[in-house]
Write an enzyme that holds these catalytic residues in place. Sequence first.
Site, PDB file in Angstrom:
ATOM      1  N   GLU A 115     -12.605  -4.244 -11.941  1.00 35.84           N
ATOM      2  CA  GLU A 115     -11.653  -3.422 -12.703  1.00 35.84           C
ATOM      3  C   GLU A 115     -10.352  -3.344 -11.925  1.00 35.84           C
ATOM      4  O   GLU A 115     -10.356  -3.511 -10.702  1.00 35.84           O
ATOM      5  CB  GLU A 115     -12.209  -2.004 -12.884  1.00 35.84           C
ATOM      6  N   LYS A 117      -7.559  -1.335 -10.069  1.00 34.06           N
ATOM      7  CA  LYS A 117      -7.503  -0.015  -9.439  1.00 34.06           C
ATOM      8  C   LYS A 117      -6.183   0.610  -9.877  1.00 34.06           C
ATOM      9  O   LYS A 117      -5.106   0.192  -9.423  1.00 34.06           O
ATOM     10  CB  LYS A 117      -7.582  -0.151  -7.918  1.00 34.06           C
ATOM     11  N   ASP A 119      -3.228   3.075 -10.142  1.00 32.56           N
ATOM     12  CA  ASP A 119      -2.619   3.939  -9.130  1.00 32.56           C
ATOM     13  C   ASP A 119      -2.204   5.264  -9.771  1.00 32.56           C
ATOM     14  O   ASP A 119      -1.068   5.453 -10.183  1.00 32.56           O
ATOM     15  CB  ASP A 119      -1.412   3.227  -8.520  1.00 32.56           C
ATOM     16  N   TYR A 227     -13.433   5.275 -16.417  1.00 31.95           N
ATOM     17  CA  TYR A 227     -14.218   4.208 -15.776  1.00 31.95           C
ATOM     18  C   TYR A 227     -15.620   4.614 -15.315  1.00 31.95           C
ATOM     19  O   TYR A 227     -16.385   3.776 -14.880  1.00 31.95           O
ATOM     20  CB  TYR A 227     -13.448   3.559 -14.628  1.00 31.95           C
ATOM     21  N   LYS A 318      -7.714  -4.107  -1.916  1.00 32.81           N
ATOM     22  CA  LYS A 318      -6.316  -3.715  -2.147  1.00 32.81           C
ATOM     23  C   LYS A 318      -5.403  -4.940  -2.198  1.00 32.81           C
ATOM     24  O   LYS A 318      -5.631  -5.926  -1.510  1.00 32.81           O
ATOM     25  CB  LYS A 318      -5.832  -2.787  -1.016  1.00 32.81           C
ATOM     26  N   CYS A 412      35.402 -10.759  15.244  1.00 27.88           N
ATOM     27  CA  CYS A 412      34.428 -11.686  14.666  1.00 27.88           C
ATOM     28  C   CYS A 412      33.594 -12.316  15.780  1.00 27.88           C
ATOM     29  O   CYS A 412      34.147 -12.886  16.722  1.00 27.88           O
ATOM     30  CB  CYS A 412      35.147 -12.765  13.867  1.00 27.88           C
ATOM     31  N   CYS A 415      34.590 -16.280  15.826  1.00 29.13           N
ATOM     32  CA  CYS A 415      35.880 -16.859  16.197  1.00 29.13           C
ATOM     33  C   CYS A 415      36.737 -15.877  16.989  1.00 29.13           C
ATOM     34  O   CYS A 415      37.830 -16.241  17.444  1.00 29.13           O
ATOM     35  CB  CYS A 415      36.628 -17.332  14.952  1.00 29.13           C
ATOM     36  N   CYS A 430      35.854 -11.204   8.127  1.00 27.95           N
ATOM     37  CA  CYS A 430      36.670 -12.052   8.991  1.00 27.95           C
ATOM     38  C   CYS A 430      37.607 -12.787   8.041  1.00 27.95           C
ATOM     39  O   CYS A 430      37.160 -13.370   7.048  1.00 27.95           O
ATOM     40  CB  CYS A 430      35.787 -13.049   9.728  1.00 27.95           C
ATOM     41  N   CYS A 435      37.622 -19.957  10.592  1.00 24.21           N
ATOM     42  CA  CYS A 435      36.453 -19.435  11.314  1.00 24.21           C
ATOM     43  C   CYS A 435      35.269 -20.387  11.078  1.00 24.21           C
ATOM     44  O   CYS A 435      34.947 -20.709   9.929  1.00 24.21           O
ATOM     45  CB  CYS A 435      36.105 -18.035  10.814  1.00 24.21           C
TER      46      CYS A 435
HETATM   47  S1  IVH Z   1     -14.424   4.082  -9.141  1.00 28.70           S
HETATM   48  C1  IVH Z   1     -17.675   6.006  -6.715  1.00 28.70           C
HETATM   49  N1  IVH Z   1     -12.675   2.712 -10.560  1.00 28.70           N
HETATM   50  O1  IVH Z   1      -9.509   4.948  -6.626  1.00 28.70           O
HETATM   51  C2  IVH Z   1     -16.647   5.386  -7.599  1.00 28.70           C
HETATM   52  N2  IVH Z   1     -11.840   4.278  -8.987  1.00 28.70           N
HETATM   53  O2  IVH Z   1     -10.273   5.197  -3.626  1.00 28.70           O
HETATM   54  C3  IVH Z   1     -15.294   5.814  -7.256  1.00 28.70           C
HETATM   55  N3  IVH Z   1      -9.407   4.439  -8.947  1.00 28.70           N
HETATM   56  O3  IVH Z   1     -10.618   8.230  -6.316  1.00 28.70           O
HETATM   57  C4  IVH Z   1     -14.226   5.532  -8.212  1.00 28.70           C
HETATM   58  N4  IVH Z   1      -9.018   2.956 -10.507  1.00 28.70           N
HETATM   59  O4  IVH Z   1      -8.849   7.720  -8.090  1.00 28.70           O
HETATM   60  C5  IVH Z   1     -12.849   3.649  -9.600  1.00 28.70           C
HETATM   61  N5  IVH Z   1     -11.269   1.449 -11.904  1.00 28.70           N
HETATM   62  C6  IVH Z   1     -11.445   2.384 -10.955  1.00 28.70           C
HETATM   63  C7  IVH Z   1     -10.344   3.032 -10.349  1.00 28.70           C
HETATM   64  C8  IVH Z   1     -10.609   3.985  -9.356  1.00 28.70           C
HETATM   65  C9  IVH Z   1      -8.467   3.811  -9.673  1.00 28.70           C
HETATM   66  C10 IVH Z   1      -9.129   5.442  -7.873  1.00 28.70           C
HETATM   67  C11 IVH Z   1      -9.852   6.750  -8.044  1.00 28.70           C
HETATM   68  C12 IVH Z   1     -10.634   6.933  -6.780  1.00 28.70           C
HETATM   69  C13 IVH Z   1      -9.950   6.008  -5.835  1.00 28.70           C
HETATM   70  C14 IVH Z   1     -10.909   5.518  -4.795  1.00 28.70           C
END
Ligand code: IVH
Length: 678
Positions: A115, A117, A119, A227, A318, A412, A415, A430, A435
């Site tokens: 999935e 992640k 932010d 999720y 990451k 400069c 030069c 300059c 130069c």
């Molecule tokens: S799973 C035990 N799935 O990432 C399972 N987390 O560092 C834990 N996050 O606190 C979470 N997208 O805020 C999961 N697709 C995703 C996510 C996700 C973002 C964040 C979430 C969590 C942090 C973990």
Amino acid sequence: MLTVNTEQWVNQLRRQLQRANYAYYLQDNPIMEDEVYDRLYRELQALEEKYPELITPDSPTQRVGGGVSEGFASVKHNIPLYSLENAFDLSELAQWVARWQNQVSEETTVNYVCELKIDGNALALTYENGILVRGVTRGDGETGEEITNNVRTIRTIPLRLDLENPPARVEVRGEAFLPRKTFEKINQARSENGEARFANPRNATSGTLRQLDPKVVAKRQLDFFAYTLYVIDENTTINPKTQAESLESLQEMGFQVNPNHKICQSLKQVGDYYQKWQEEREKLPYETDGVVIKINSYALQEKLGFTQKFPRWAIALKFPAEEAPTKLKEITVNVGRTGAVTPLAHLEPVSLAGTTVQRATLHNTDFINELDVRIGDTVVVRKAGDIIPEIVRVLPELRPESAQPFIMPTECPECGSRLVRPEGEAVTRCVNVSCPAILRGSLVHFASRDAMDINGLGEKMVENLVSQGLVTSVADLYHLTVEQLTQLERVGKQSASNLVSAIAQSKHQPWSRVLYGLGIRYVGKVNAETLTERFSTVEELARASVEDLKAVEGIGEEIARSVYQWFRIEANQALVKQLQETGLNFQAEATETPPAETTIAQPFAGKKFVLTGKLKHLTRSEAQQLIERAGGKVSSSVSSKTDYVLVGDKGGSKQKKAQELNIPQMTEDEFQARTMGL
Ligand code: IVH
């Protein structure tokens, strides 16, 4: 070796991270980007690992998260929210796989769900008999803040589950976030109202979730991807056995699930998924900072269980950080082709977005003053996508006493002539036309890909030519000989002759490229094309008034003035004349302005050709016919009388001979372009 300095540095890092933690978790007022925090945290961790005697119980490495602020009721989570272990590259991911495989003893092949992640901020939602009854922030994972009224304002969170017979209790976890566009709008409004801007969408999300007035939250238009699903009911038919099935159920219940998740059968597939999103993440309408990899089977998840902080069955891989802290070692100045003097930061090498960054531009004195950056400072560098690295800000808390402010030189460095900074301008210049730095910059620009495209005339060669006094203006390039070049250090006969013929070849570049190559301020590639379409000869362009120039669509006041002034300078007029005499194109080619009906365009009138190598699109006899139609002749061997060698694939001895005799070589593409319509 442990030194007093190391100890001081560890203490400084620790204090800084503690402050950042407090500001982030308790004050809702972050003072540090997450990526910067991560790097400093890792540095502290590494130092503590190396020197365990330096660990103190209050070190940020010794606890998981922050506390809970007082604005909302603090509640204990029904099921704690774990965080995820981080991996920063594929080898760390492979180590994680080895670890969990080791734990299950027998060789196991599994599916992973990958999935994005997201932010944002994690939320825990409770539904009783299908109705949303509670929304809680993650907090420290054990206890969070009850923000149910705010959660209700998020349109992508259902208030009632879309189920005929909802289970007694359902717990849903997911990520609340602000899409980039919404985030920008919020920040714009804040600027207009004189309020501080949010540093990034994640901080804006957390600030929004903790607003006391739900009306304000509603206006901010938060979004949510679900999720995780827990179903707590003995008698329900909803009983997912895998993460993939959970995502499906969540969708059926009315949640938004990120559409970019994928089931992967192997580590290789996981790697491909990671690579794909690393490249494409900038195109997404929301921010993502990595990929979450989860073992699909719940049975196996259960078997693996949790460590103190993390599930063993999931990991966050990451994306390479776009921002990182590093030390500013030195500031030098660089003189460009326009004479602009640019301060350049020399950094302790730091890896960012997959490359090692050692230098960043500091633009000008105003920029340096605004940043208040000093030599010796720890600075935050940023490199996003293809953008040149830049210093975003300084971490003044880590400033050593010995830090020195930068002083712009008054002379400069190339030069020695006095630098000037015109009133109202940010740039120091300059203004000495001879130069060597300006000359070098002009030559590199002239030879560059989009201008005259002279192969082999890069920065090193230019430096060599200028320092040896072989070239004092771009016009001199056209008089260089193989003998002169071979006298330079590390230049062999072959590369000398290649360069001479590449320079000769460049005489065929069209008028628009020549104009661009002259390096007139504000005349980029596109403006040069626009100008040469309207002014088909250099004489017409040189005669044009500012008004005439401005009348051309796409040409504004600044460009018009710059072009007008350039042609008023005697040295420039002389340069144009010299280059014209050399045979460069200072007018549009015949094909660009159709010839009068009675004359037939003969671009190769009187020219002698030799053909060599295999052509891609033409047979030899077709090529010969075209040359003759264009007024030229074809002969079989190369001599000093040959004007052009038309080179196909595998040119062989004739091409070599042409190189030795400095006879221009023409590629098939160029040949086709010049004989088009014949
Ligand atoms: S799973 C035990 N799935 O990432 C399972 N987390 O560092 C834990 N996050 O606190 C979470 N997208 O805020 C999961 N697709 C995703 C996510 C996700 C973002 C964040 C979430 C969590 C942090 C973990």
